[in-house]
Design a protein around this motif. Structure first.
Motif, PDB file in Angstrom:
ATOM      1  N   PRO A 135       0.831  -1.208   0.000  1.00  0.00           N
ATOM      2  CA  PRO A 135       0.000   0.000   0.000  1.00  0.00           C
ATOM      3  C   PRO A 135       0.864   1.257   0.000  1.00  0.00           C
ATOM      4  N   VAL A 136       0.486   2.234  -0.824  1.00  0.00           N
ATOM      5  CA  VAL A 136       1.308   3.439  -0.985  1.00  0.00           C
ATOM      6  C   VAL A 136       1.509   4.146   0.347  1.00  0.00           C
ATOM      7  N   GLU A 137       0.508   4.146   1.203  1.00  0.00           N
ATOM      8  CA  GLU A 137       0.649   4.806   2.498  1.00  0.00           C
ATOM      9  C   GLU A 137       1.768   4.175   3.323  1.00  0.00           C
ATOM     10  N   ASP A 138       1.952   2.859   3.201  1.00  0.00           N
ATOM     11  CA  ASP A 138       3.044   2.191   3.900  1.00  0.00           C
ATOM     12  C   ASP A 138       4.396   2.598   3.320  1.00  0.00           C
ATOM     13  N   LEU A 139       4.445   2.802   2.001  1.00  0.00           N
ATOM     14  CA  LEU A 139       5.686   3.276   1.384  1.00  0.00           C
ATOM     15  C   LEU A 139       6.045   4.660   1.900  1.00  0.00           C
ATOM     16  N   VAL A 140       5.036   5.529   2.000  1.00  0.00           N
ATOM     17  CA  VAL A 140       5.265   6.878   2.519  1.00  0.00           C
ATOM     18  C   VAL A 140       5.741   6.810   3.964  1.00  0.00           C
ATOM     19  N   SER A 141       5.072   5.994   4.780  1.00  0.00           N
ATOM     20  CA  SER A 141       5.445   5.865   6.185  1.00  0.00           C
ATOM     21  C   SER A 141       6.890   5.399   6.328  1.00  0.00           C
ATOM     22  N   TYR A 142       7.281   4.405   5.545  1.00  0.00           N
ATOM     23  CA  TYR A 142       8.660   3.924   5.626  1.00  0.00           C
ATOM     24  C   TYR A 142       9.646   5.020   5.244  1.00  0.00           C
ATOM     25  N   SER A 143       9.318   5.808   4.222  1.00  0.00           N
ATOM     26  CA  SER A 143      10.249   6.819   3.717  1.00  0.00           C
ATOM     27  C   SER A 143      10.573   7.873   4.755  1.00  0.00           C
ATOM     28  N   LEU A 144       9.705   8.052   5.773  1.00  0.00           N
ATOM     29  CA  LEU A 144       9.957   9.059   6.785  1.00  0.00           C
ATOM     30  C   LEU A 144      10.770   8.532   7.954  1.00  0.00           C
ATOM     31  N   TYR A 145      10.840   7.211   8.139  1.00  0.00           N
ATOM     32  CA  TYR A 145      11.648   6.630   9.217  1.00  0.00           C
ATOM     33  C   TYR A 145      12.950   6.044   8.695  1.00  0.00           C
ATOM     34  N   ARG A 146      12.868   5.319   7.592  1.00  0.00           N
ATOM     35  CA  ARG A 146      14.029   4.724   6.924  1.00  0.00           C
ATOM     36  C   ARG A 146      14.936   3.942   7.873  1.00  0.00           C
ATOM     37  N   PRO A 147      14.397   3.027   8.689  1.00  0.00           N
ATOM     38  CA  PRO A 147      15.251   2.281   9.628  1.00  0.00           C
ATOM     39  C   PRO A 147      16.231   1.346   8.932  1.00  0.00           C
ATOM     40  N   ASP A 148      15.953   0.972   7.696  1.00  0.00           N
ATOM     41  CA  ASP A 148      16.817   0.029   6.973  1.00  0.00           C
ATOM     42  C   ASP A 148      17.389   0.643   5.702  1.00  0.00           C
ATOM     43  N   GLY A 149      17.552   1.965   5.690  1.00  0.00           N
ATOM     44  CA  GLY A 149      18.082   2.624   4.507  1.00  0.00           C
ATOM     45  C   GLY A 149      16.985   3.297   3.702  1.00  0.00           C
ATOM     46  N   ASP A 150      17.392   4.007   2.662  1.00  0.00           N
ATOM     47  CA  ASP A 150      16.461   4.778   1.853  1.00  0.00           C
ATOM     48  C   ASP A 150      15.458   3.882   1.139  1.00  0.00           C
ATOM     49  N   LEU A 151      14.263   4.413   0.944  1.00  0.00           N
ATOM     50  CA  LEU A 151      13.258   3.707   0.152  1.00  0.00           C
ATOM     51  C   LEU A 151      13.755   3.596  -1.288  1.00  0.00           C
ATOM     52  N   PRO A 152      13.781   2.386  -1.845  1.00  0.00           N
ATOM     53  CA  PRO A 152      14.260   2.223  -3.227  1.00  0.00           C
ATOM     54  C   PRO A 152      13.395   2.995  -4.224  1.00  0.00           C
ATOM     55  N   TRP A 153      13.980   3.254  -5.385  1.00  0.00           N
ATOM     56  CA  TRP A 153      13.282   4.008  -6.406  1.00  0.00           C
ATOM     57  C   TRP A 153      11.975   3.339  -6.819  1.00  0.00           C
ATOM     58  N   TRP A 156       9.499   4.809  -4.480  1.00  0.00           N
ATOM     59  CA  TRP A 156       9.249   6.231  -4.753  1.00  0.00           C
ATOM     60  C   TRP A 156       8.504   6.414  -6.069  1.00  0.00           C
ATOM     61  N   ASN A 157       8.813   5.599  -7.031  1.00  0.00           N
ATOM     62  CA  ASN A 157       8.175   5.733  -8.336  1.00  0.00           C
ATOM     63  C   ASN A 157       6.666   5.557  -8.228  1.00  0.00           C
ATOM     64  N   ARG A 158       6.229   4.640  -7.353  1.00  0.00           N
ATOM     65  CA  ARG A 158       4.793   4.450  -7.159  1.00  0.00           C
ATOM     66  C   ARG A 158       4.163   5.664  -6.488  1.00  0.00           C
ATOM     67  N   ILE A 159       4.882   6.298  -5.573  1.00  0.00           N
ATOM     68  CA  ILE A 159       4.354   7.497  -4.909  1.00  0.00           C
ATOM     69  C   ILE A 159       4.242   8.643  -5.909  1.00  0.00           C
ATOM     70  N   PHE A 160       5.287   8.843  -6.699  1.00  0.00           N
ATOM     71  CA  PHE A 160       5.311   9.946  -7.648  1.00  0.00           C
ATOM     72  C   PHE A 160       4.304   9.772  -8.782  1.00  0.00           C
ATOM     73  N   THR A 161       4.317   8.609  -9.416  1.00  0.00           N
ATOM     74  CA  THR A 161       3.608   8.454 -10.685  1.00  0.00           C
ATOM     75  C   THR A 161       2.098   8.384 -10.536  1.00  0.00           C
ATOM     76  N   MET A 162       1.583   8.430  -9.315  1.00  0.00           N
ATOM     77  CA  MET A 162       0.138   8.459  -9.144  1.00  0.00           C
ATOM     78  C   MET A 162      -0.450   9.747  -9.701  1.00  0.00           C
ATOM     79  N   ASN A 163       0.328  10.840  -9.720  1.00  0.00           N
ATOM     80  CA  ASN A 163      -0.254  12.148  -9.940  1.00  0.00           C
ATOM     81  C   ASN A 163       0.296  12.924 -11.129  1.00  0.00           C
TER      82      ASN A 163
END
Length: 366
Positions: A135-153, A156-163
């Motif tokens: 779920p995109v909301e989970d991707l967003v949530s992970y991107s703000l904590y990043r406990p295991d490194g940056d969110l892979p592209w 991010w591509n799924r977050i960006f390309t929605m709009n």
């Protein structure tokens, strides 16, 4: 021993809140799944109880490879008169992959106030999903904590390309970045709030159509984030569907009251109750998962002292709000030494207090 060991987390340098500039990195070794622990039904004394607020454990970035079989983790706890979960401990299994935030998230949850409840249980089920299925909301949530490194592209591509086309390289850097006054935004005890805004920009970089895309529901943070983005300016020409996240650090969740340390002293103790000195001081380490949520706790530990001053037979007599503070207290005391004596001692007790510090209860872990 009448004293207690005070552990204060050194968080003064951490911000209360911030915009969260993201790094988008392509993966060189294949996609990695997102691991999420999903809370199930709560039962207390066999009756279903609905929470007022159930905090989800933080989403984690798993290892690439075959998706493991579904895992579960059962947790027991009580609920006090104010609706706060206490005495939280794992029932089975003792450990699950990426489960470090399961107990802290439950400690930050709330149930209806009123009559205390006992013998409560909840089972968390682990969901492992590929980036394309998360779920995109989970991707967003992970991107703000990043406990295991940056969110892979791929995420991010799924977050960006929605709009729109804002993900087209090169990404447009800001010319003027405006931030909310985070200290004026109410914080949530034990839980970081975040707000992901989306916007378009014209050829001159002026933002338009700014609105909240996803958030944790902190309306003050949502409004302040939208206001800040409206006043920001960016390069890169006309774009559509840009996104930007802001977060507000958690408010300190204070430890519940603790009993008098001496009331738990073993009857066979021959330890001098007035001697709380250590010749080698304990190594004070705050439990990381609780530091991230600004959750405080304590543990009362019993131990024996060998004639040469080494501590042994360490055991937890009580801990709150979760068993993790007891486990951490044992690690704290294992590094300590008492003064040598002719016969040693048995039944010594001490309290380890885990407190966020210094004095600013709005300091936030990053």
């Amino acid at each position: 021993m009448r004293g207690s060991i005070m552990l204060a987390a050194a968080l003064a340098a951490h911000p209360v809140g911030a915009a969260a500039p993201f790094e988008v990195q392509p993966l060189s070794n294949g996609d990695r799944p997102l691991a999420a622990w999903l809370p199930g039904t709560v039962r207390c004394d066999g009756a279903v109880v609905s929470p007022v607020t159930m905090r989800r454990p933080l989403t984690r970035l798993g290892w690439s490879g075959p998706t493991p079989q579904t895992a579960s983790l059962t947790v027991s706890f009580d609920v006090d008169q104010a609706g706060r979960p206490l005495s939280i401990r794992r029932v089975s299994p003792d450990y699950g992959a990426y489960s470090e935030d399961v107990l802290p998230s439950l400690a930050a949850s709330r149930f209806p106030a009123g009559e205390p409840r006992a013998k409560c249980q909840i089972t968390y089920t682990q969901r492992m999903t590929a980036m394309a299925d998360t779920p995109v909301e989970d991707l967003v949530s992970y991107s703000l904590y990043r406990p295991d490194g940056d969110l892979p592209w791929s995420g991010w591509n799924r977050i960006f390309t929605m709009n729109g086309d804002c993900a087209d390289r090169p990404l447009p850097p800001p010319l003027v970045q405006v931030y909310p006054d985070f200290r004026k935004i109410p914080a949530t005890p034990g839980s970081r709030d975040w707000s992901m805004v989306t916007y378009d920009q014209n050829a001159r970089g002026r933002t338009r159509n700014v609105r909240t895309l996803y958030s944790t529901g902190n309306t003050a943070l949502d409004a302040a984030s939208v206001k800040a983005m409206r006043a920001s300016r960016h390069s890169g020409g006309a774009r559509a569907g840009c996104v930007y996240p802001y977060w507000r650090g958690p408010r300190r969740l204070e430890a519940p009251p603790s009993p008098d340390t001496m009331s738990l002293r073993p009857a066979t103790s021959n330890c001098d109750a007035s001697d709380d000195r250590y010749v080698t001081q304990p190594r004070l380490i705050y439990p990381d998962a609780y530091g991230k949520r600004s959750i405080e706790g304590w543990a009362i530990v019993a131990f024996d002292v060998a004639p040469w001053g080494e501590l042994g037979n360490l055991r937890v007599l009580a801990s709150q709000p979760t068993e993790d503070f007891g486990k951490q207290a044992l690690q704290v005391l294992r590094s300590a030494r008492k003064a040598p004596s002719q016969t040693g001692h048995v039944g010594c007790v001490d309290k380890i207090v885990f407190r966020m510090g210094p004095a600013d209860e709005e300091a936030a872990a990053s």
